[in-house]
Each structure stands twice: as structure tokens, then as C-alpha cells.
Design an enzyme around this catalytic site. Structure first.
Site, PDB file in Angstrom:
ATOM      1  N   GLU A   1      43.181  37.457  36.094  1.00 16.62           N
ATOM      2  CA  GLU A   1      44.167  38.558  36.215  1.00 16.62           C
ATOM      3  C   GLU A   1      44.855  37.966  37.531  1.00 16.62           C
ATOM      4  O   GLU A   1      44.252  37.568  38.581  1.00 16.62           O
ATOM      5  CB  GLU A   1      43.502  39.766  36.433  1.00 16.62           C
ATOM      6  CG  GLU A   1      44.240  40.826  36.623  1.00 16.62           C
ATOM      7  CD  GLU A   1      44.589  41.076  38.035  1.00 16.62           C
ATOM      8  OE1 GLU A   1      45.378  42.026  38.618  1.00 16.62           O
ATOM      9  OE2 GLU A   1      43.883  40.499  38.931  1.00 16.62           O
TER      10      GLU A   1
ATOM     11  N   HIS B   1      50.367  39.910  45.560  1.00 15.91           N
ATOM     12  CA  HIS B   1      49.879  41.392  45.498  1.00 15.91           C
ATOM     13  C   HIS B   1      50.493  42.379  46.145  1.00 15.91           C
ATOM     14  O   HIS B   1      51.205  43.459  45.729  1.00 15.91           O
ATOM     15  CB  HIS B   1      48.385  41.297  45.673  1.00 15.91           C
ATOM     16  CG  HIS B   1      47.904  42.840  45.595  1.00 15.91           C
ATOM     17  ND1 HIS B   1      47.826  43.788  46.638  1.00 15.91           N
ATOM     18  CD2 HIS B   1      47.263  43.540  44.524  1.00 15.91           C
ATOM     19  CE1 HIS B   1      47.456  44.966  46.284  1.00 15.91           C
ATOM     20  NE2 HIS B   1      46.956  44.894  45.061  1.00 15.91           N
TER      21      HIS B   1
ATOM     22  N   HIS C   1      39.231  38.337  38.975  1.00 15.56           N
ATOM     23  CA  HIS C   1      40.380  39.097  39.599  1.00 15.56           C
ATOM     24  C   HIS C   1      41.047  38.138  40.482  1.00 15.56           C
ATOM     25  O   HIS C   1      40.429  37.611  41.522  1.00 15.56           O
ATOM     26  CB  HIS C   1      39.818  40.201  40.158  1.00 15.56           C
ATOM     27  CG  HIS C   1      40.585  41.270  40.880  1.00 15.56           C
ATOM     28  ND1 HIS C   1      40.376  41.689  42.097  1.00 15.56           N
ATOM     29  CD2 HIS C   1      41.711  41.789  40.629  1.00 15.56           C
ATOM     30  CE1 HIS C   1      41.426  42.508  42.461  1.00 15.56           C
ATOM     31  NE2 HIS C   1      42.152  42.510  41.458  1.00 15.56           N
TER      32      HIS C   1
END
Length: 246
Positions: free
Chosen positions: A40, A55, A13
């Protein structure tokens, strides 16, 4: 690898979870040191339309910058420190471009799940731009990048811009029509909050011809349960605790 699905079951992640500054090359290298071969990460557009790894819609949490990501050009974002917020060892780590990640991952034989994470209001443009750039950057790759998004608008734009790239719909809660949504967007996979999944949901997705991924699984026993139910992709922060399968 997972049968006819070309991606490994274990996915790091944002590069290496919380062990390194998220969405940086340093994080990818750190995740790779634990044996992870798929990553990811989140991509949005700079103010001049260039895809960068980030993000949040704002710069404040993970960089030395402030305000909206799309208020700065790529050059201005490149000058920011994206590592010091995490720890002094990563001070000076830059915000990578999608192109930099493409070079690094392909040079090392790694696979990627690109989450299209638009700044609010820029869903369609971001979906189309990221898909087009991914199509170009991974041209000729044996395994293409997997695109995913919570934004159905962004996924539809990606479908129209680069129909050959596989797509997954991200869902925090599973609505009653989740299978219809996957079909409508011509997705290959569901990418769900792991709390929404059980053996029956995974079986239903498989029966309908879809793969199943989930986020963010940090408990090894929960990971074991999900994988035993046939989960195709497990996204985790716990790269140091959940060992990837070969």
C-alpha cells in the site's frame, strides 16, 4: 491468494511500515525481504501534474524539501532527499514516481494498493489523473492495482476515468450509510480503520458483496482476530512481526 479475490491478505503499509523511509523503493524492497507481496502506498500530484509517492500535503516531514508538494515540479521533487529523515542508511533515497513503482512491482510479481491522497482542493483532478496513469502503467497486468481513497470525490473521478480498475473506500469511522456509499461509488471493497471492524461488520460487507480491508494493524493478536473473522486484506507496519500468508 484469497479465494476469488486476487490479492493476498497481508499488505505492507507504505512499503515496509516504519522500518524504512515510507513510500520509497527502499521501503518496498525491505518489505519484500519479509515475504510481503503486496504494498500500500500514497500518491498525489506534483505541481506539473505528475503522480509521485507522498503521504503528506507538505514535503517537510519526509524529505529535505519544504512547503506544499504541489508547489514543486517533478524535477524539483526528484532532487530531494527522502531517506535521511528516517536514518543515515537511507540518505539520498529519492521520491519515486508512480511509473517507477509500476516497473518495480510488475518486474517482481508484486501487487499494489494505490491510495489516492490529493492535496486539499485537488481531489477530482488527482483521482482522475492517478487512475488514468494506473490504467496505462498496469495495462495487461494479470492483476490490476487496487485504488483507494478517503476522498469520495477522488474515487468518483477515478471511476469515471478508469472504470475497469477496482476501488475501495477508505473510512476512519463507519457512518450508518457505509454500505450505500460503497454501492454509490461502485466499489469492490471497504477499507476501514481496524478499530471499526468486528465479525458482524465483516459479515455484513460480505453479504452485500464487498470485500473488507483494514489499516493499520500492528498487533499480531489483533491481526489474528481480524483474519479469523474473514478479513480480506490486512495493512500493517509490522512487516517484521506479522508474517504474510503464502
Amino acid at each position: 491468494m484469497n479465494g476469488d479475490w486476487p490479492y493476498p491478505r497481508h499488505i505492507a503499509h507504505r512499503g515496509a511500515g516504519k522500518l524504512a523511509p515510507e513510500n520509497t523503493l527502499a521501503a518496498f524492497r525491505h518489505g519484500a525481504s519479509f515475504g510481503y507481496r503486496m504494498f500500500e502506498f500514497d500518491v498525489k500530484l506534483s505541481g506539473d501534474g505528475k503522480p509521485v509517492l507522498m503521504h503528506d500535503a507538505t514535503l517537510d516531514r519526509t524529505t529535505s524539501g519544504h512547503g506544499r508538494v504541489d508547489a514543486l515540479t517533478l524535477g524539483e521533487i526528484a532532487a530531494l532527499d527522502a531517506g535521511s529523515w528516517h536514518s543515515p542508511a537511507f540518505a539520498g533515497e529519492p521520491v519515486p514516481t508512480l511509473a517507477a513503482i509500476a516497473r518495480y512491482t510488475q518486474a517482481n510479481g508484486y501487487l499494489v494498493n494505490i491510495e489516492i491522497k490529493p492535496v486539499p482542493g485537488d481531489e477530482y483532478r488527482t483521482g482522475a489523473a492517478v487512475a488514468l496513469d494506473a490504467l496505462s502503467l498496469w495495462k495487461g497486468a494479470a492483476v490490476p492495482p487496487l485504488l483507494s481513497s478517503f476522498s469520495e470525490v477522488a474515487l468518483e473521478a477515478a471511476r469515471l476515468a478508469a472504470s475497469g480498475l477496482p476501488r475501495a473506500l477508505l473510512l476512519d469511522k463507519l457512518p450508518a450509510d457505509w454500505l450505500d456509499r460503497l454501492r454509490r461509488l461502485d466499489c469492490v471493497a471497504l477499507d476501514s480503520n481496524h478499530r471499526e471492524l468486528d465479525a458482524d461488520v465483516i459479515a455484513a460487507a460480505h453479504a452485500a458483496g464487498f470485500k473488507v480491508l483494514c489499516y493499520t494493524v500492528n498487533d499480531p493478536s489483533r491481526a489474528q482476530d481480524l483474519l479469523s473473522w474473514g478479513l480480506d486484506g490486512l495493512i500493517t507496519d509490522a512487516v517484521d512481526q506479522i508474517a504474510p500468508q503464502p
